[in-house]
Design a protein around this motif. Structure first.
Motif, PDB file in Angstrom:
ATOM      1  N   GLN A   1       0.822  -1.212   0.000  1.00 38.15           N
ATOM      2  CA  GLN A   1       0.000   0.000   0.000  1.00 38.15           C
ATOM      3  C   GLN A   1       0.854   1.260   0.000  1.00 38.15           C
ATOM      4  O   GLN A   1       0.504   2.262  -0.617  1.00 38.15           O
ATOM      5  CB  GLN A   1      -0.928  -0.009   1.216  1.00 38.15           C
ATOM      6  N   ALA A   2       2.005   1.214   0.675  1.00 34.45           N
ATOM      7  CA  ALA A   2       2.881   2.376   0.772  1.00 34.45           C
ATOM      8  C   ALA A   2       3.534   2.734  -0.557  1.00 34.45           C
ATOM      9  O   ALA A   2       4.112   3.819  -0.693  1.00 34.45           O
ATOM     10  CB  ALA A   2       3.952   2.146   1.827  1.00 34.45           C
ATOM     11  N   THR A   3       3.434   1.863  -1.566  1.00 32.76           N
ATOM     12  CA  THR A   3       4.003   2.156  -2.883  1.00 32.76           C
ATOM     13  C   THR A   3       2.966   2.758  -3.833  1.00 32.76           C
ATOM     14  O   THR A   3       3.316   3.163  -4.942  1.00 32.76           O
ATOM     15  CB  THR A   3       4.563   0.870  -3.525  1.00 32.76           C
TER      16      THR A   3
ATOM     17  N   SER B   1      -4.783   8.322   3.175  1.00 26.53           N
ATOM     18  CA  SER B   1      -3.452   8.071   3.728  1.00 26.53           C
ATOM     19  C   SER B   1      -2.358   8.473   2.752  1.00 26.53           C
ATOM     20  O   SER B   1      -1.269   8.862   3.158  1.00 26.53           O
ATOM     21  CB  SER B   1      -3.288   6.598   4.096  1.00 26.53           C
ATOM     22  N   ARG B   2      -2.636   8.324   1.464  1.00 28.79           N
ATOM     23  CA  ARG B   2      -1.714   8.790   0.422  1.00 28.79           C
ATOM     24  C   ARG B   2      -2.532   9.440  -0.685  1.00 28.79           C
ATOM     25  O   ARG B   2      -3.597   8.950  -1.062  1.00 28.79           O
ATOM     26  CB  ARG B   2      -0.883   7.625  -0.151  1.00 28.79           C
TER      27      ARG B   2
ATOM     28  N   GLY C   1       3.583  15.659  -6.948  1.00 29.57           N
ATOM     29  CA  GLY C   1       3.944  14.394  -6.332  1.00 29.57           C
ATOM     30  C   GLY C   1       3.016  14.060  -5.175  1.00 29.57           C
ATOM     31  O   GLY C   1       1.872  14.514  -5.126  1.00 29.57           O
ATOM     32  N   GLN C   2       3.532  13.257  -4.227  1.00 26.03           N
ATOM     33  CA  GLN C   2       2.719  12.857  -3.077  1.00 26.03           C
ATOM     34  C   GLN C   2       2.559  14.044  -2.123  1.00 26.03           C
ATOM     35  O   GLN C   2       3.520  14.463  -1.469  1.00 26.03           O
ATOM     36  CB  GLN C   2       3.365  11.707  -2.326  1.00 26.03           C
TER      37      GLN C   2
ATOM     38  N   TYR D   1     -13.406   0.465   4.559  1.00 27.23           N
ATOM     39  CA  TYR D   1     -12.682  -0.459   3.682  1.00 27.23           C
ATOM     40  C   TYR D   1     -11.621   0.336   2.941  1.00 27.23           C
ATOM     41  O   TYR D   1     -11.893   1.417   2.391  1.00 27.23           O
ATOM     42  CB  TYR D   1     -13.636  -1.126   2.693  1.00 27.23           C
ATOM     43  N   ARG D   2     -10.384  -0.205   2.897  1.00 19.45           N
ATOM     44  CA  ARG D   2      -9.257   0.503   2.284  1.00 19.45           C
ATOM     45  C   ARG D   2      -9.053   0.053   0.842  1.00 19.45           C
ATOM     46  O   ARG D   2      -9.017  -1.149   0.566  1.00 19.45           O
ATOM     47  CB  ARG D   2      -7.995   0.276   3.088  1.00 19.45           C
ATOM     48  N   VAL D   3      -8.911   1.045  -0.036  1.00 20.51           N
ATOM     49  CA  VAL D   3      -8.544   0.770  -1.418  1.00 20.51           C
ATOM     50  C   VAL D   3      -7.226   1.497  -1.706  1.00 20.51           C
ATOM     51  O   VAL D   3      -6.988   2.604  -1.216  1.00 20.51           O
ATOM     52  CB  VAL D   3      -9.637   1.231  -2.406  1.00 20.51           C
ATOM     53  N   SER D   4      -6.358   0.864  -2.479  1.00 14.39           N
ATOM     54  CA  SER D   4      -5.081   1.470  -2.853  1.00 14.39           C
ATOM     55  C   SER D   4      -4.840   1.235  -4.332  1.00 14.39           C
ATOM     56  O   SER D   4      -5.064   0.121  -4.831  1.00 14.39           O
ATOM     57  CB  SER D   4      -3.941   0.893  -2.015  1.00 14.39           C
ATOM     58  N   PHE D   5      -4.401   2.281  -5.047  1.00 13.12           N
ATOM     59  CA  PHE D   5      -4.262   2.155  -6.501  1.00 13.12           C
ATOM     60  C   PHE D   5      -3.378   3.255  -7.050  1.00 13.12           C
ATOM     61  O   PHE D   5      -3.103   4.258  -6.381  1.00 13.12           O
ATOM     62  CB  PHE D   5      -5.639   2.212  -7.166  1.00 13.12           C
ATOM     63  N   ASP D   6      -2.942   3.075  -8.287  1.00 15.19           N
ATOM     64  CA  ASP D   6      -2.199   4.068  -9.047  1.00 15.19           C
ATOM     65  C   ASP D   6      -3.061   4.543 -10.208  1.00 15.19           C
ATOM     66  O   ASP D   6      -3.831   3.766 -10.782  1.00 15.19           O
ATOM     67  CB  ASP D   6      -0.896   3.485  -9.597  1.00 15.19           C
TER      68      ASP D   6
END
Length: 261
Positions: free
Chosen positions: A35-37, A71-72, A79-80, A253-258
Motif C-alpha cells: 500500500q505504501a508504494t 493516507s496517500r 507528487g505525493q 474499507y481501504r482501497v489502494s491504486f495508481d
C-alpha cells in the motif's frame, strides 16, 4: 498514521438531522509495504451516529454518516502531497454539514423560520509529533447559512496494540455573527423572542475514539463525544439542553491504486 480528511455529504443526511456535523477524523491503521508504494490509499466507509436533533435540542436521533480518509494522495506536478506519516505540519480540506431545521422540530422553535440544509467548506491544518496532534479548521457555509465556523482541538494518540488505536482530546467550536444569528437568534414575533445571538465561541467539549484493524483493508471505529454550548448559544431560547452527547460506530474499507504512470 496520517492526517485525515473526513468528507460529509449532505445528500445522505438532510432527512435525518439538523445537528451540525463536522470534522472529527478517525485514524487509519499503518500501511502495508504494498500500500505504501501506491499513489492513492483511501479508507471509505459509513458510521451510524446517535446525536441531538439540532444544536441545543433535548431529543436524540440516529443517522448515517459517510467516512473517508486519505493516507496517500498524489497530485500531478507536485507528487505525493499526502503521505502516511506521524510527524510534521499537515493541511487538508475541511467539510461540514447542517441539516434542515423547521419550527415543527420542537416547541422551542415555534415562530422561527425554516432553515434549509447548509454545506460548509474550508481548510484545516495542524501539527503532529508521534502521539500528539493539534489542529484548527475554518469553514464557510453556503445555502442554509453563509457564515464562518471554526474548530480547534488537541489529540493524544495511543497505540494500544498493532491493531488498536485510541484517540482522545478536547475540542472548541466558534462561529461568526451570521451563523449564530441563523441558528440561535429568535425573531420578535416568536413566543420566546426576541433574542439576538452574538458571534464567538459556541461550545467546548471532547471526543474519545477507538479504531481497530480487522485486516489490512477493513477497520472498525467507535467514537463518543461531548459538547457543551456556551455564551449566547447556551442563552438562546431555542436551547433546551446545553449538554450534547454523541456516539457512533462505523466500518471502513481501504482501497489502494495508481492512476498516473
Amino acid at each position: 498514521m496520517t492526517s485525515v480528511i473526513r468528507l460529509i455529504t449532505g445528500a445522505s443526511l438532510v432527512v435525518f438531522s439538523s445537528h451540525a456535523l463536522a470534522e472529527d477524523r478517525f485514524i487509519p491503521d499503518d500501511l502495508t509495504e504494498e500500500q505504501a508504494t501506491k499513489q492513492y490509499v483511501i479508507d471509505i466507509g459509513v458510521a451510524g451516529f446517535v446525536n441531538p436533533k439540532y444544536d441545543g435540542a433535548d431529543e436524540y436521533i440516529i443517522y448515517p454518516l459517510p467516512l473517508i480518509a486519505f493516507s496517500r494522495f498524489y497530485l500531478p506536478g507536485y507528487g505525493q502531497i499526502e503521505k502516511d506519516r506521524t510527524d510534521g505540519i499537515f493541511f487538508y480540506p475541511s467539510f461540514g454539514f447542517v441539516g434542515e431545521r423547521s419550527a415543527s422540530d420542537s416547541s422551542r422553535l415555534a415562530g422561527t423560520r425554516r432553515i434549509p440544509w447548509a454545506g460548509e467548506i474550508g481548510l484545516g491544518g495542524g501539527f503532529r509529533h508521534d502521539w500528539f496532534r493539534a489542529f484548527i479548521e475554518i469553514r464557510h457555509g453556503f445555502n442554509g447559512h453563509r457564515g464562518f465556523v471554526g474548530r480547534a482541538g488537541i489529540d493524544v494518540i495511543s497505540e494500544i496494540t498493532d491493531d488498536l488505536t485510541f484517540t482522545f482530546g478536547p475540542r472548541i467550536d466558534a462561529a461568526d455573527g451570521s451563523y449564530m444569528d441563523t441558528y440561535f437568534s429568535v425573531p420578535a414575533g416568536a413566543s420566546r423572542g426576541p433574542f439576538d445571538a452574538d458571534g464567538g465561541f459556541k461550545s467546548v467539549g471532547a471526543i474519545i475514539r477507538a479504531s481497530y484493524s480487522l485486516t489490512d483493508t477493513w477497520g472498525l471505529h467507535l467514537q463518543g463525544g461531548y459538547d457543551r454550548l456556551i455564551n449566547t448559544a447556551a442563552d438562546s431560547p431555542i436551547t433546551s439542553n446545553d449538554n450534547m452527547w454523541s456516539v457512533g460506530l462505523g466500518a471502513t474499507y481501504r482501497v489502494s491504486f495508481d492512476v498516473f504512470d
